[in-house]
Design a protein around this motif. Structure first.
Motif, PDB file in Angstrom:
ATOM      1  N   ARG A  60      49.213  31.551  39.637  1.00  0.00           N
ATOM      2  CA  ARG A  60      51.044  30.782  39.660  1.00  0.00           C
ATOM      3  C   ARG A  60      51.504  31.643  38.978  1.00  0.00           C
ATOM      4  N   ASP A  61      50.986  32.322  37.807  1.00  0.00           N
ATOM      5  CA  ASP A  61      51.454  32.846  36.575  1.00  0.00           C
ATOM      6  C   ASP A  61      51.458  34.577  37.438  1.00  0.00           C
ATOM      7  N   LYS A  62      50.431  34.356  38.113  1.00  0.00           N
ATOM      8  CA  LYS A  62      50.603  36.140  38.608  1.00  0.00           C
ATOM      9  C   LYS A  62      51.675  36.266  38.621  1.00  0.00           C
ATOM     10  N   LEU A  63      51.977  35.089  39.784  1.00  0.00           N
ATOM     11  CA  LEU A  63      52.602  35.616  40.918  1.00  0.00           C
ATOM     12  C   LEU A  63      54.643  35.714  39.971  1.00  0.00           C
ATOM     13  N   ILE A  64      54.355  34.476  38.997  1.00  0.00           N
ATOM     14  CA  ILE A  64      55.834  34.266  38.382  1.00  0.00           C
ATOM     15  C   ILE A  64      56.309  35.572  37.306  1.00  0.00           C
ATOM     16  N   LEU A  95      50.863  25.933  45.892  1.00  0.00           N
ATOM     17  CA  LEU A  95      51.708  24.940  46.409  1.00  0.00           C
ATOM     18  C   LEU A  95      52.766  25.240  46.757  1.00  0.00           C
ATOM     19  N   ILE A  96      53.196  24.440  48.179  1.00  0.00           N
ATOM     20  CA  ILE A  96      54.959  25.734  48.668  1.00  0.00           C
ATOM     21  C   ILE A  96      55.611  25.274  47.475  1.00  0.00           C
ATOM     22  N   ASN A  97      55.511  23.616  47.069  1.00  0.00           N
ATOM     23  CA  ASN A  97      56.481  23.340  46.802  1.00  0.00           C
ATOM     24  C   ASN A  97      56.150  23.236  44.866  1.00  0.00           C
ATOM     25  N   ASP A  98      55.671  23.754  44.978  1.00  0.00           N
ATOM     26  CA  ASP A  98      54.666  24.332  43.390  1.00  0.00           C
ATOM     27  C   ASP A  98      56.819  24.054  41.758  1.00  0.00           C
ATOM     28  N   ARG A 113      60.850  31.515  48.956  1.00  0.00           N
ATOM     29  CA  ARG A 113      59.701  30.828  49.382  1.00  0.00           C
ATOM     30  C   ARG A 113      58.363  31.174  49.681  1.00  0.00           C
ATOM     31  N   LEU A 114      57.798  30.245  49.810  1.00  0.00           N
ATOM     32  CA  LEU A 114      56.449  30.122  50.205  1.00  0.00           C
ATOM     33  C   LEU A 114      56.268  29.504  51.208  1.00  0.00           C
TER      34      LEU A 114
END
Length: 237
Positions: A60-64, A95-98, A113-114
């Motif tokens: 998550r951190d890498k994506l953000i 999750l796609i709704n993170d 969106r994921l």
């Protein structure tokens, strides 16, 4: 381990690459500092180490912090800002709704969106379909000696990867999607080939593949089997 992000390149009718479609490739590493002096380095020397266990929080951190900013900075100015990021079904993926991701994905007018790759469908992943194997063949020629050399070799391979080949991969993706429709959602098909390089040389390479209407109708009919219309069920008094 690396996470890569690519989009379809923009190539005009005269074969000019307007945008290469490369968002970036990001290693999972962390910086450690030497707590003891040694013959090789003094106390406090920074060393790079690979993260051997990628968790959902790390991803998550890498994506953000890296992937989303790279998308915003490299996306074409005239490009549509409704973007879908496809990820596979590995357990560390968010999750796609993170909530944290979705909040960050709405910045600067973007709507990112994921979506998850269909299960047991490696051909539905652009990275697996062409990019990763091509990068491996390029990177293996460099004989990296340590982690820093490996990261440099992978980045160099990513940078030198031809946008035309990336465009071929997107066409192959469409070919595979058509085969999936023919197989009624299955993966029991042979990876199709149409001679993309030859067609490109002749100026006959299609950008979008047309799906026969009868195949669309057959897929819809297949999907409709087993669907219960709630209006047809008996109603209680």
């Amino acid at each position: 381990m690396f996470i890569a992000a690519i989009a379809r390149p923009h190539i005009n009718a005269t074969d000019e690459v307007l945008w290469d479609g490369k968002i970036g490739i990001f290693p999972f590493t962390e910086t450690h500092y030497a707590v003891r002096r040694s013959e090789n380095r003094p106390v406090g020397t920074a060393t790079l180490r690979a993260i051997t266990r990628v968790t959902r929080d790390i991803l998550r951190d890498k994506l953000i912090t890296e992937v989303l900013p790279a998308i915003r900075s490299k996306w074409p100015a005239n490009g549509v800002k409704d973007i879908w990021i496809q990820q596979d079904n590995a357990k560390p993926h968010i999750l796609i709704n993170d909530h944290a991701f979705n909040e960050e994905a709405k910045k600067d007018g973007f709507n990112i969106r994921l979506v998850c790759q269909p299960a047991s469908s490696p051909d539905m992943n652009i990275l697996d379909l062409g990019l990763f194997s091509a990068l491996q063949s390029i990177q293996f020629k460099s004989f990296p000696k340590d982690l820093n050399d490996l990261i440099k070799a992978v980045n160099d391979a990513y940078d030198t990867f031809e946008p035309k080949l990336l465009n071929y991969t997107w066409i192959q993706y469409q070919l595979c999607m058509i085969e999936v429709l023919k197989a009624k959602g299955g993966n029991n098909y042979k990876n199709p080939h149409i001679g993309k390089q030859r067609l490109d040389r002749l100026g006959m390479l299609p950008r979008q593949l047309e799906i026969p209407q009868e195949l669309i109708d057959a897929a819809r009919q297949f999907l409709s089997h087993g669907i219960i219309n709630l209006n047809d069920l008996p109603q209680d008094d």
